[in-house]
Design an enzyme around this catalytic site. Sequence first.
Site, PDB file in Angstrom:
ATOM      1  CG  ASP A   1      -1.793   1.153   1.385  1.00 25.64           C
ATOM      2  OD1 ASP A   1      -1.996   1.863   0.385  1.00 25.64           O
ATOM      3  OD2 ASP A   1      -2.312   1.363   2.497  1.00 25.64           O
TER       4      ASP A   1
ATOM      5  CB  SER B   1      -0.884   3.120   4.938  1.00 26.81           C
ATOM      6  OG  SER B   1      -0.605   1.790   4.552  1.00 26.81           O
TER       7      SER B   1
ATOM      8  CG  ASN C   1       1.852   2.002  10.687  1.00 28.67           C
ATOM      9  OD1 ASN C   1       1.437   3.090  10.314  1.00 28.67           O
ATOM     10  ND2 ASN C   1       2.439   1.822  11.852  1.00 28.67           N
TER      11      ASN C   1
ATOM     12  CD1 TRP D   1      -1.897  -3.093   9.350  1.00 29.98           C
ATOM     13  CD2 TRP D   1      -2.601  -5.135   9.890  1.00 29.98           C
ATOM     14  NE1 TRP D   1      -3.060  -3.331   8.683  1.00 29.98           N
ATOM     15  CE2 TRP D   1      -3.518  -4.560   8.999  1.00 29.98           C
ATOM     16  CE3 TRP D   1      -2.836  -6.422  10.378  1.00 29.98           C
ATOM     17  CZ2 TRP D   1      -4.658  -5.243   8.566  1.00 29.98           C
ATOM     18  CZ3 TRP D   1      -3.963  -7.106   9.952  1.00 29.98           C
ATOM     19  CH2 TRP D   1      -4.860  -6.514   9.061  1.00 29.98           C
TER      20      TRP D   1
ATOM     21  CE1 TYR E   1      -3.489   1.006   7.146  1.00 34.17           C
ATOM     22  CE2 TYR E   1      -3.697  -0.463   9.003  1.00 34.17           C
ATOM     23  CZ  TYR E   1      -2.929   0.117   8.025  1.00 34.17           C
ATOM     24  OH  TYR E   1      -1.604  -0.186   7.927  1.00 34.17           O
TER      25      TYR E   1
ATOM     26  CG  ASP F   1      -3.648   4.920  -1.802  1.00 35.63           C
ATOM     27  OD1 ASP F   1      -3.050   3.846  -1.597  1.00 35.63           O
ATOM     28  OD2 ASP F   1      -4.491   5.382  -1.017  1.00 35.63           O
TER      29      ASP F   1
ATOM     30  CB  THR G   1      -7.231   4.170  -3.256  1.00 35.75           C
ATOM     31  OG1 THR G   1      -7.023   4.597  -1.908  1.00 35.75           O
ATOM     32  CG2 THR G   1      -8.569   4.716  -3.731  1.00 35.75           C
TER      33      THR G   1
END
Lengths: 40, 331
Positions: free
Chosen positions: B32, B35, B37, B39, B75, B216, B219
Amino acid sequence: LKVKIPLQKHKSMRETLGEKGIKIPYQDPALKYYPEQFAG
Amino acid sequence: SASMYINNYADTTYFGAISIGTPPQSLQVLFDTGSSNLWVDSTYCNTQACNAHTKFDPQQSSTFSANGQSVYLPYGAGSLYGQLGYDTVNVGGIVVTNQEIGLSTQEPSNPFLAAKFDGILGLAYPGISAGGQTPVMDNMISQDLLNDDLFAFYLSRGGQQGSELSFGGVDNSMYQGQIYWTPVTSETYWQIGVQGFQINGQETSWCSQGCQSIVDTGTSSLTAPSQFMGNIMQAIGAQQSQYGMYMVDCSQINNLPTLSFVISGTAFPLPPSAYIEQQNQNGYQFCSVNINPTYLPSQNGQPLWIFGDVFLREYYSVYDRTNNQVGFASA
Protein backbone atom coordinates in the site's frame (compact mmCIF):
# COMPACT_ATOMS: atom_id res chain seq x y z
CA LEU A 1 19.51 -6.30 -4.81
CA LYS A 2 16.71 -6.00 -7.28
CA VAL A 3 13.76 -8.32 -6.84
CA LYS A 4 10.35 -8.90 -8.38
CA ILE A 5 7.35 -9.93 -6.33
CA PRO A 6 4.36 -11.40 -8.16
CA LEU A 7 1.03 -9.94 -7.12
CA GLN A 8 -2.24 -11.79 -7.47
CA LYS A 9 -5.62 -10.29 -8.13
CA HIS A 10 -8.35 -11.48 -5.80
CA LYS A 11 -11.95 -10.63 -5.08
CA SER A 12 -12.33 -7.45 -3.09
CA MET A 13 -14.01 -7.27 0.31
CA ARG A 14 -16.91 -5.44 -1.33
CA GLU A 15 -17.41 -8.21 -3.90
CA THR A 16 -17.16 -10.95 -1.28
CA LEU A 17 -19.61 -9.27 1.08
CA GLY A 18 -21.87 -8.24 -1.80
CA GLU A 19 -22.28 -11.87 -2.80
CA LYS A 20 -23.62 -12.46 0.72
CA GLY A 21 -26.06 -9.60 0.38
CA ILE A 22 -24.08 -7.22 2.58
CA LYS A 23 -23.72 -3.74 1.17
CA ILE A 24 -20.79 -1.62 2.22
CA PRO A 25 -21.59 2.04 2.80
CA TYR A 26 -19.71 4.60 0.76
CA GLN A 27 -17.08 6.61 2.56
CA ASP A 28 -14.90 9.40 1.28
CA PRO A 29 -11.66 7.71 0.08
CA ALA A 30 -9.55 10.70 1.14
CA LEU A 31 -10.48 10.16 4.80
CA LYS A 32 -7.71 7.58 4.71
CA TYR A 33 -5.23 10.48 4.69
CA TYR A 34 -6.81 12.22 7.67
CA PRO A 35 -6.56 9.44 10.28
CA GLU A 36 -7.26 11.86 13.14
CA GLN A 37 -10.84 11.88 11.91
CA PHE A 38 -11.10 8.21 12.89
CA ALA A 39 -9.59 8.76 16.31
CA GLY A 40 -12.95 8.89 18.03
CA SER B 1 -24.87 -5.94 11.74
CA ALA B 2 -21.99 -3.58 12.14
CA SER B 3 -21.84 0.09 11.40
CA MET B 4 -18.36 0.18 10.10
CA TYR B 5 -16.04 2.53 8.35
CA ILE B 6 -15.15 0.90 5.12
CA ASN B 7 -13.69 2.49 2.13
CA ASN B 8 -10.42 2.19 0.34
CA TYR B 9 -9.46 -1.36 1.24
CA ALA B 10 -12.96 -2.63 0.51
CA ASP B 11 -12.15 -2.58 -3.18
CA THR B 12 -8.46 -3.47 -3.28
CA THR B 13 -7.59 -6.64 -5.10
CA TYR B 14 -3.82 -6.97 -5.67
CA PHE B 15 -1.83 -8.84 -3.02
CA GLY B 16 1.53 -10.57 -2.66
CA ALA B 17 3.44 -12.77 -0.22
CA ILE B 18 6.04 -11.86 2.36
CA SER B 19 7.46 -14.00 5.12
CA ILE B 20 8.21 -13.08 8.70
CA GLY B 21 10.31 -14.75 11.37
CA THR B 22 12.70 -17.67 11.73
CA PRO B 23 11.74 -20.13 10.35
CA PRO B 24 9.77 -17.98 7.90
CA GLN B 25 5.99 -17.77 8.12
CA SER B 26 4.34 -16.72 4.86
CA LEU B 27 1.50 -14.18 4.75
CA GLN B 28 -0.39 -12.38 2.00
CA VAL B 29 -0.19 -8.61 2.27
CA LEU B 30 -1.53 -5.62 0.45
CA PHE B 31 1.39 -3.45 -0.68
CA ASP B 32 0.00 0.00 0.00
CA THR B 33 1.65 3.22 -1.16
CA GLY B 34 -1.05 5.09 0.79
CA SER B 35 0.10 4.10 4.29
CA SER B 36 3.37 3.43 6.11
CA ASN B 37 2.83 0.74 8.74
CA LEU B 38 3.39 -2.99 8.50
CA TRP B 39 0.83 -5.05 10.32
CA VAL B 40 -0.26 -8.66 10.07
CA ASP B 41 -2.78 -10.92 11.70
CA SER B 42 -1.29 -12.62 14.70
CA THR B 43 -1.96 -15.30 17.25
CA TYR B 44 -2.48 -12.48 19.78
CA CYS B 45 -5.85 -11.95 18.10
CA ASN B 46 -8.82 -14.23 18.41
CA THR B 47 -11.62 -12.31 16.76
CA GLN B 48 -13.65 -13.84 13.97
CA ALA B 49 -11.85 -11.67 11.43
CA CYS B 50 -8.42 -12.76 12.66
CA ASN B 51 -9.41 -16.40 12.73
CA ALA B 52 -10.36 -16.22 9.06
CA HIS B 53 -6.76 -15.54 8.05
CA THR B 54 -3.26 -16.90 8.30
CA LYS B 55 -1.80 -15.63 11.56
CA PHE B 56 1.80 -14.86 12.38
CA ASP B 57 2.79 -16.72 15.54
CA PRO B 58 5.63 -14.85 17.28
CA GLN B 59 6.20 -17.76 19.67
CA GLN B 60 7.28 -19.90 16.73
CA SER B 61 9.93 -17.39 15.65
CA SER B 62 13.40 -17.46 17.24
CA THR B 63 14.17 -13.94 15.98
CA PHE B 64 11.06 -12.23 17.33
CA SER B 65 11.29 -9.72 20.16
CA ALA B 66 8.38 -7.83 21.66
CA ASN B 67 8.76 -4.19 22.57
CA GLY B 68 5.76 -3.91 24.87
CA GLN B 69 4.16 -1.03 22.99
CA SER B 70 0.64 -1.13 21.66
CA VAL B 71 -0.53 0.62 18.53
CA TYR B 72 -3.83 1.78 17.14
CA LEU B 73 -4.05 1.80 13.37
CA PRO B 74 -6.91 4.00 12.19
CA TYR B 75 -7.35 2.51 8.75
CA GLY B 76 -10.35 3.56 6.74
CA ALA B 77 -11.56 0.01 6.41
CA GLY B 78 -12.04 -0.89 10.03
CA SER B 79 -9.42 0.20 12.51
CA LEU B 80 -7.39 -2.30 14.40
CA TYR B 81 -5.30 -2.60 17.54
CA GLY B 82 -1.96 -4.32 17.84
CA GLN B 83 1.21 -4.97 19.76
CA LEU B 84 4.53 -3.92 18.32
CA GLY B 85 7.43 -6.28 17.98
CA TYR B 86 10.57 -6.79 15.94
CA ASP B 87 11.44 -9.61 13.59
CA THR B 88 13.08 -10.45 10.30
CA VAL B 89 10.94 -9.77 7.24
CA ASN B 90 11.65 -11.32 3.85
CA VAL B 91 10.24 -9.37 0.92
CA GLY B 92 10.90 -11.22 -2.33
CA GLY B 93 14.29 -12.41 -1.08
CA ILE B 94 15.31 -9.09 0.48
CA VAL B 95 15.92 -9.85 4.13
CA VAL B 96 15.13 -6.94 6.43
CA THR B 97 16.28 -7.45 9.99
CA ASN B 98 14.83 -5.82 13.10
CA GLN B 99 11.72 -4.71 11.26
CA GLU B 100 9.06 -3.29 13.55
CA ILE B 101 5.75 -5.05 12.96
CA GLY B 102 2.26 -4.44 14.25
CA LEU B 103 0.72 -7.72 15.36
CA SER B 104 -3.03 -7.47 15.52
CA THR B 105 -4.63 -8.06 18.89
CA GLN B 106 -8.11 -6.97 17.94
CA GLU B 107 -9.86 -6.38 14.66
CA PRO B 108 -13.06 -4.93 15.97
CA SER B 109 -15.09 -4.67 12.81
CA ASN B 110 -16.34 -7.18 10.34
CA PRO B 111 -14.81 -6.09 7.05
CA PHE B 112 -11.48 -7.84 7.50
CA LEU B 113 -13.39 -11.09 7.77
CA ALA B 114 -13.96 -10.81 4.03
CA ALA B 115 -10.44 -9.63 3.21
CA LYS B 116 -8.27 -11.92 1.13
CA PHE B 117 -5.10 -10.50 2.67
CA ASP B 118 -3.52 -11.12 6.06
CA GLY B 119 -1.95 -7.73 6.53
CA ILE B 120 -0.86 -4.46 4.98
CA LEU B 121 2.67 -3.38 4.11
CA GLY B 122 2.79 0.40 3.87
CA LEU B 123 5.17 1.98 1.36
CA ALA B 124 4.62 5.68 2.06
CA TYR B 125 6.95 7.98 4.03
CA PRO B 126 7.82 7.49 7.72
CA GLY B 127 6.24 10.80 8.79
CA ILE B 128 2.72 9.34 8.61
CA SER B 129 3.53 6.03 10.28
CA ALA B 130 1.31 5.32 13.30
CA GLY B 131 3.29 4.79 16.48
CA GLY B 132 6.48 5.99 14.83
CA GLN B 133 7.03 2.57 13.28
CA THR B 134 9.88 2.58 10.77
CA PRO B 135 8.49 1.54 7.38
CA VAL B 136 9.91 -1.50 5.60
CA MET B 137 11.29 0.63 2.75
CA ASP B 138 13.17 2.85 5.21
CA ASN B 139 14.82 -0.18 6.77
CA MET B 140 15.73 -1.49 3.31
CA ILE B 141 17.40 1.87 2.65
CA SER B 142 19.20 2.13 6.00
CA GLN B 143 20.39 -1.49 5.78
CA ASP B 144 21.64 -0.80 2.23
CA LEU B 145 19.68 -3.69 0.73
CA LEU B 146 18.70 -2.18 -2.62
CA ASN B 147 20.51 -1.36 -5.87
CA ASP B 148 18.47 1.79 -6.22
CA ASP B 149 16.23 3.08 -3.44
CA LEU B 150 13.03 2.76 -5.38
CA PHE B 151 10.17 0.38 -6.06
CA ALA B 152 7.72 0.04 -8.94
CA PHE B 153 4.27 -1.41 -9.59
CA TYR B 154 2.74 -3.07 -12.62
CA LEU B 155 -0.95 -3.83 -12.13
CA SER B 156 -2.41 -6.19 -14.68
CA ARG B 157 -5.63 -5.14 -16.42
CA GLY B 158 -7.12 -8.62 -16.55
CA GLY B 159 -6.63 -12.05 -15.04
CA GLN B 160 -5.48 -13.11 -11.64
CA GLN B 161 -1.78 -13.34 -12.52
CA GLY B 162 0.76 -11.02 -14.10
CA SER B 163 0.91 -8.09 -11.69
CA GLU B 164 4.25 -7.29 -10.15
CA LEU B 165 6.02 -5.17 -7.58
CA SER B 166 9.76 -4.72 -7.96
CA PHE B 167 12.21 -3.37 -5.39
CA GLY B 168 15.62 -1.93 -6.14
CA GLY B 169 15.00 -1.20 -9.82
CA VAL B 170 12.41 -1.00 -12.56
CA ASP B 171 11.34 -3.94 -14.72
CA ASN B 172 11.88 -2.83 -18.32
CA SER B 173 9.55 -5.53 -19.62
CA MET B 174 6.53 -3.99 -17.89
CA TYR B 175 6.37 -0.62 -19.63
CA GLN B 176 6.76 1.01 -23.03
CA GLY B 177 8.52 4.24 -23.94
CA GLN B 178 10.13 6.48 -21.41
CA ILE B 179 9.40 7.07 -17.75
CA TYR B 180 8.15 10.60 -17.05
CA TRP B 181 9.14 11.91 -13.64
CA THR B 182 7.45 14.40 -11.35
CA PRO B 183 8.55 15.56 -7.89
CA VAL B 184 6.82 14.54 -4.69
CA THR B 185 5.14 17.66 -3.30
CA SER B 186 4.66 16.42 0.25
CA GLU B 187 6.89 13.70 1.67
CA THR B 188 4.09 12.07 3.59
CA TYR B 189 2.15 10.15 1.00
CA TRP B 190 3.31 9.76 -2.61
CA GLN B 191 1.71 13.10 -3.41
CA ILE B 192 2.35 14.93 -6.68
CA GLY B 193 1.18 18.08 -8.43
CA VAL B 194 -1.33 18.06 -11.29
CA GLN B 195 -1.32 21.13 -13.52
CA GLY B 196 -4.10 20.31 -15.95
CA PHE B 197 -7.14 18.11 -16.57
CA GLN B 198 -8.42 17.50 -20.09
CA ILE B 199 -11.56 15.93 -21.49
CA ASN B 200 -11.01 14.61 -25.02
CA GLY B 201 -7.88 16.72 -25.22
CA GLN B 202 -9.64 19.96 -24.28
CA GLU B 203 -8.18 21.67 -21.21
CA THR B 204 -10.82 22.31 -18.55
CA SER B 205 -8.72 24.80 -16.52
CA TRP B 206 -10.00 23.13 -13.34
CA CYS B 207 -6.43 22.56 -12.22
CA SER B 208 -5.02 25.81 -13.59
CA GLN B 209 -4.44 26.99 -10.02
CA GLY B 210 -2.93 23.62 -9.20
CA CYS B 211 -4.29 20.29 -8.06
CA GLN B 212 -2.68 17.58 -5.99
CA SER B 213 -2.87 13.82 -6.39
CA ILE B 214 -1.95 10.99 -4.05
CA VAL B 215 -0.70 7.91 -5.88
CA ASP B 216 -2.19 5.09 -3.88
CA THR B 217 -2.03 1.38 -4.66
CA GLY B 218 -4.28 0.86 -1.63
CA THR B 219 -7.20 2.63 -3.30
CA SER B 220 -9.01 1.02 -6.19
CA SER B 221 -10.86 3.81 -7.94
CA LEU B 222 -9.87 7.10 -9.50
CA THR B 223 -11.01 9.69 -6.98
CA ALA B 224 -11.93 13.18 -8.18
CA PRO B 225 -12.51 16.42 -6.27
CA SER B 226 -16.25 16.60 -5.59
CA GLN B 227 -16.60 20.00 -7.23
CA PHE B 228 -15.57 18.45 -10.57
CA MET B 229 -17.75 15.34 -10.39
CA GLY B 230 -20.90 16.81 -11.90
CA ASN B 231 -19.07 18.12 -14.95
CA ILE B 232 -17.07 14.91 -15.41
CA MET B 233 -20.21 12.76 -15.27
CA GLN B 234 -21.97 15.12 -17.64
CA ALA B 235 -19.07 14.83 -20.10
CA ILE B 236 -19.20 11.05 -19.81
CA GLY B 237 -22.98 11.03 -20.10
CA ALA B 238 -23.37 8.96 -16.97
CA GLN B 239 -26.62 8.70 -15.04
CA GLN B 240 -26.67 8.22 -11.28
CA SER B 241 -28.52 5.09 -10.19
CA GLN B 242 -30.71 4.81 -7.11
CA TYR B 243 -27.71 3.24 -5.35
CA GLY B 244 -25.51 6.25 -6.09
CA MET B 245 -23.40 4.60 -8.79
CA TYR B 246 -22.83 6.41 -12.06
CA MET B 247 -23.93 4.21 -14.94
CA VAL B 248 -23.37 4.30 -18.70
CA ASP B 249 -24.78 2.34 -21.62
CA CYS B 250 -22.34 -0.54 -22.18
CA SER B 251 -22.78 -0.29 -25.95
CA GLN B 252 -21.44 3.28 -25.87
CA ILE B 253 -18.12 2.70 -24.12
CA ASN B 254 -16.07 3.32 -27.24
CA ASN B 255 -17.75 6.69 -27.71
CA LEU B 256 -16.97 8.00 -24.23
CA PRO B 257 -14.34 10.70 -23.72
CA THR B 258 -10.70 10.20 -22.83
CA LEU B 259 -9.74 11.93 -19.58
CA SER B 260 -6.17 13.24 -19.30
CA PHE B 261 -4.01 14.58 -16.51
CA VAL B 262 -1.18 16.99 -17.24
CA ILE B 263 1.71 16.29 -14.90
CA SER B 264 5.04 18.13 -15.23
CA GLY B 265 4.22 18.99 -18.81
CA THR B 266 3.14 15.54 -19.97
CA ALA B 267 -0.45 14.45 -20.58
CA PHE B 268 -1.46 11.05 -19.22
CA PRO B 269 -4.65 9.91 -20.94
CA LEU B 270 -7.18 7.52 -19.43
CA PRO B 271 -9.36 5.94 -22.13
CA PRO B 272 -12.92 4.90 -21.23
CA SER B 273 -11.83 1.26 -20.98
CA ALA B 274 -9.75 2.33 -17.96
CA TYR B 275 -12.44 4.10 -15.96
CA ILE B 276 -15.51 2.07 -16.97
CA GLU B 277 -16.11 -1.17 -15.10
CA GLN B 278 -18.23 -3.84 -16.76
CA GLN B 279 -20.05 -5.98 -14.24
CA ASN B 280 -22.32 -8.95 -14.44
CA GLN B 281 -24.79 -9.68 -11.68
CA ASN B 282 -27.37 -12.43 -11.96
CA GLY B 283 -26.95 -12.46 -15.72
CA TYR B 284 -27.54 -8.73 -16.01
CA GLN B 285 -24.65 -6.80 -17.48
CA PHE B 286 -24.13 -3.18 -16.56
CA CYS B 287 -21.36 -0.60 -16.83
CA SER B 288 -20.42 1.77 -14.04
CA VAL B 289 -17.97 4.65 -13.88
CA ASN B 290 -15.10 3.79 -11.56
CA ILE B 291 -14.60 7.39 -10.43
CA ASN B 292 -15.57 8.42 -6.91
CA PRO B 293 -15.76 11.87 -5.33
CA THR B 294 -13.77 13.21 -2.42
CA TYR B 295 -15.02 16.14 -0.41
CA LEU B 296 -11.64 16.76 1.23
CA PRO B 297 -8.93 19.01 -0.19
CA SER B 298 -5.23 18.27 -0.06
CA GLN B 299 -3.16 19.56 2.87
CA ASN B 300 -2.27 22.72 0.92
CA GLY B 301 -5.93 23.40 0.11
CA GLN B 302 -5.73 22.50 -3.57
CA PRO B 303 -8.26 20.08 -5.10
CA LEU B 304 -7.24 16.49 -4.38
CA TRP B 305 -7.28 13.54 -6.77
CA ILE B 306 -6.37 9.98 -5.86
CA PHE B 307 -4.65 7.90 -8.52
CA GLY B 308 -5.76 4.43 -7.46
CA ASP B 309 -5.70 1.19 -9.42
CA VAL B 310 -7.84 2.66 -12.23
CA PHE B 311 -4.94 4.98 -13.12
CA LEU B 312 -2.19 2.55 -12.16
CA ARG B 313 -3.40 -0.22 -14.47
CA GLU B 314 -2.70 2.15 -17.36
CA TYR B 315 0.63 3.47 -16.07
CA TYR B 316 3.59 1.59 -14.68
CA SER B 317 4.50 3.61 -11.59
CA VAL B 318 7.92 4.10 -10.02
CA TYR B 319 8.47 5.49 -6.51
CA ASP B 320 11.96 6.93 -6.09
CA ARG B 321 13.01 7.62 -2.51
CA THR B 322 16.48 8.91 -3.46
CA ASN B 323 15.17 11.79 -5.53
CA ASN B 324 11.66 11.93 -4.01
CA GLN B 325 9.91 11.65 -7.33
CA VAL B 326 7.25 9.50 -8.96
CA GLY B 327 7.62 8.15 -12.49
CA PHE B 328 4.92 7.00 -14.88
CA ALA B 329 5.25 5.08 -18.13
CA SER B 330 2.70 3.33 -20.34
CA ALA B 331 2.07 -0.08 -18.79
